[in-house]
Design an enzyme around this catalytic site. Structure first.
Site, PDB file in Angstrom:
ATOM      1  N   ARG A  83     -12.564  85.683  42.524  1.00 59.53           N
ATOM      2  CA  ARG A  83     -13.251  85.367  43.775  1.00 59.53           C
ATOM      3  C   ARG A  83     -13.185  83.875  44.053  1.00 59.53           C
ATOM      4  O   ARG A  83     -12.885  83.066  43.178  1.00 59.53           O
ATOM      5  CB  ARG A  83     -14.723  85.817  43.705  1.00 59.53           C
ATOM      6  CG  ARG A  83     -15.526  85.076  42.654  1.00 59.53           C
ATOM      7  CD  ARG A  83     -17.024  85.183  42.866  1.00 59.53           C
ATOM      8  NE  ARG A  83     -17.757  84.624  41.731  1.00 59.53           N
ATOM      9  CZ  ARG A  83     -17.969  83.329  41.524  1.00 59.53           C
ATOM     10  NH1 ARG A  83     -17.474  82.429  42.360  1.00 59.53           N
ATOM     11  NH2 ARG A  83     -18.656  82.916  40.464  1.00 59.53           N
ATOM     12  N   GLY A  84     -13.524  83.502  45.286  1.00 60.49           N
ATOM     13  CA  GLY A  84     -13.701  82.095  45.598  1.00 60.49           C
ATOM     14  C   GLY A  84     -15.018  81.586  45.037  1.00 60.49           C
ATOM     15  O   GLY A  84     -15.842  82.341  44.514  1.00 60.49           O
ATOM     16  N   HIS A  90     -25.746  86.094  37.954  1.00 57.55           N
ATOM     17  CA  HIS A  90     -26.261  87.348  38.498  1.00 57.55           C
ATOM     18  C   HIS A  90     -27.232  87.940  37.489  1.00 57.55           C
ATOM     19  O   HIS A  90     -26.989  87.875  36.271  1.00 57.55           O
ATOM     20  CB  HIS A  90     -25.140  88.352  38.734  1.00 57.55           C
ATOM     21  CG  HIS A  90     -24.139  87.921  39.742  1.00 57.55           C
ATOM     22  ND1 HIS A  90     -24.469  87.594  41.044  1.00 57.55           N
ATOM     23  CD2 HIS A  90     -22.788  87.762  39.658  1.00 57.55           C
ATOM     24  CE1 HIS A  90     -23.379  87.260  41.711  1.00 57.55           C
ATOM     25  NE2 HIS A  90     -22.345  87.344  40.884  1.00 57.55           N
ATOM     26  N   ALA A 151     -26.014  83.039  47.295  1.00 53.98           N
ATOM     27  CA  ALA A 151     -24.664  82.572  46.981  1.00 53.98           C
ATOM     28  C   ALA A 151     -23.632  83.477  47.638  1.00 53.98           C
ATOM     29  O   ALA A 151     -23.876  84.670  47.860  1.00 53.98           O
ATOM     30  CB  ALA A 151     -24.444  82.552  45.469  1.00 53.98           C
ATOM     31  N   GLY A 153     -19.381  84.332  47.362  1.00 52.29           N
ATOM     32  CA  GLY A 153     -18.074  84.167  46.715  1.00 52.29           C
ATOM     33  C   GLY A 153     -17.226  85.366  47.064  1.00 52.29           C
ATOM     34  O   GLY A 153     -17.546  86.486  46.666  1.00 52.29           O
ATOM     35  N   GLY A 164     -18.540  89.179  47.275  1.00 52.51           N
ATOM     36  CA  GLY A 164     -19.482  89.159  48.392  1.00 52.51           C
ATOM     37  C   GLY A 164     -20.605  88.169  48.258  1.00 52.51           C
ATOM     38  O   GLY A 164     -20.368  86.973  48.093  1.00 52.51           O
ATOM     39  N   CYS A 182     -22.797  76.952  41.532  1.00 52.11           N
ATOM     40  CA  CYS A 182     -21.759  76.793  42.553  1.00 52.11           C
ATOM     41  C   CYS A 182     -21.140  75.399  42.539  1.00 52.11           C
ATOM     42  O   CYS A 182     -20.531  74.972  43.512  1.00 52.11           O
ATOM     43  CB  CYS A 182     -22.306  77.133  43.940  1.00 52.11           C
ATOM     44  SG  CYS A 182     -22.912  78.821  44.059  1.00 52.11           S
TER      45      CYS A 182
END
Length: 243
Positions: A83-84, A90, A151, A153, A164, A182
């Site tokens: 992901r970005g 989490h 957040a 991503g 997401g 981040c």
């Protein structure tokens, strides 16, 4: 999208799912969405304690403030992803949405899609009396003042989305002390519960999950949401297929 057309977003309520299982499920569903075997959908879930690194993993590794073995002593897993974004956490009482969508079918570009994820979390915060905003330049996600509450991503492959957003309902914020969230130094992480105050009783997490899904659907131009509660077998079958 043509005027008056009905567009349904299917939402899978999955409860608590290990990160690796959710990742396998996303990979399978993205392939199915590309092939037209499924329509647009979103996975709504929570993870056990998990740290994830974005695709620029070398940079993200520098924002881990503890070695991996220490994170394991906290009961947390560490995953490197495509992901970005940078490094994030989490965990329980954090709402995670993973939309599996065709942006082309929706007539959306990447920027507009990310803005939709931002507005989803901002709208849900507002439902509970909290004023949130998109990040300033260089600040991803959604913020309450200088405190990050959500957040983002994402990964987009040939116009199809996965990964997401993550919205902090009332997670243990102590986990964030082991990372630079981040990759943005000097900023706090907050939660919906912290912002409304301990004397305010929030609705059940499941209610806030559904609020996020409905807000997401509106933000992206869907007219209806169809919730499914019996999708746990898909997680198990995805794990078998990928093994």
């Amino acid at each position: 999208m043509s005027g008056g057309a009905r567009r349904v977003l299917e939402a899978w309520r999955l409860g608590v799912v290990r990160y690796g299982d959710a990742l396998q499920l996303q990979e399978r569903l993205v392939a199915d969405r590309k092939a037209g075997r499924v329509g647009d959908l979103v996975l709504s879930l929570q993870h056990p304690p998990t740290y994830t690194l974005g695709k620029r993993s070398e940079k993200a590794e520098r924002n881990l403030l503890a070695p991996e073995h220490e994170l394991r002593t906290l009961g947390a897993e560490l995953h490197r992803t495509e992901r970005g974004g940078d490094v994030t956490f989490h965990g329980p009482r954090q709402a995670v949405l993973y939309p599996i969508l065709s942006l082309r079918a929706l007539g959306l570009g990447a920027r507009r899609y990310v803005e939709g994820l931002e507005s989803t979390m901002i709208e849900v915060a507002a439902l509970h009396g909290v004023s949130a905003r998109p990040g300033d330049p260089g600040e991803t996600g959604v913020w309450v003042g200088d405190r990050k509450i959500g957040a983002i991503g994402v990964r987009i492959s040939s116009g199809f989305t996965w990964h997401g957003l993550a919205f902090n309902i009332d997670p243990d914020l102590g986990y964030f002390e082991h990372i630079v969230p981040c990759g943005i130094a000097g900023k706090e992480v907050t939660s919906l519960q912290r912002e409304v105050g301990d004397w305010v009783e929030l609705p059940a997490d499941e209610v806030i999950h559904d609020q996020l899904v409905r807000c997401l659907a509106r933000a992206l131009g869907f007219t209806d949401v169809e919730f499914k509660d019996d999708s746990g077998d898909m997680i198990r079958s995805a794990a078998i297929v990928q093994s």
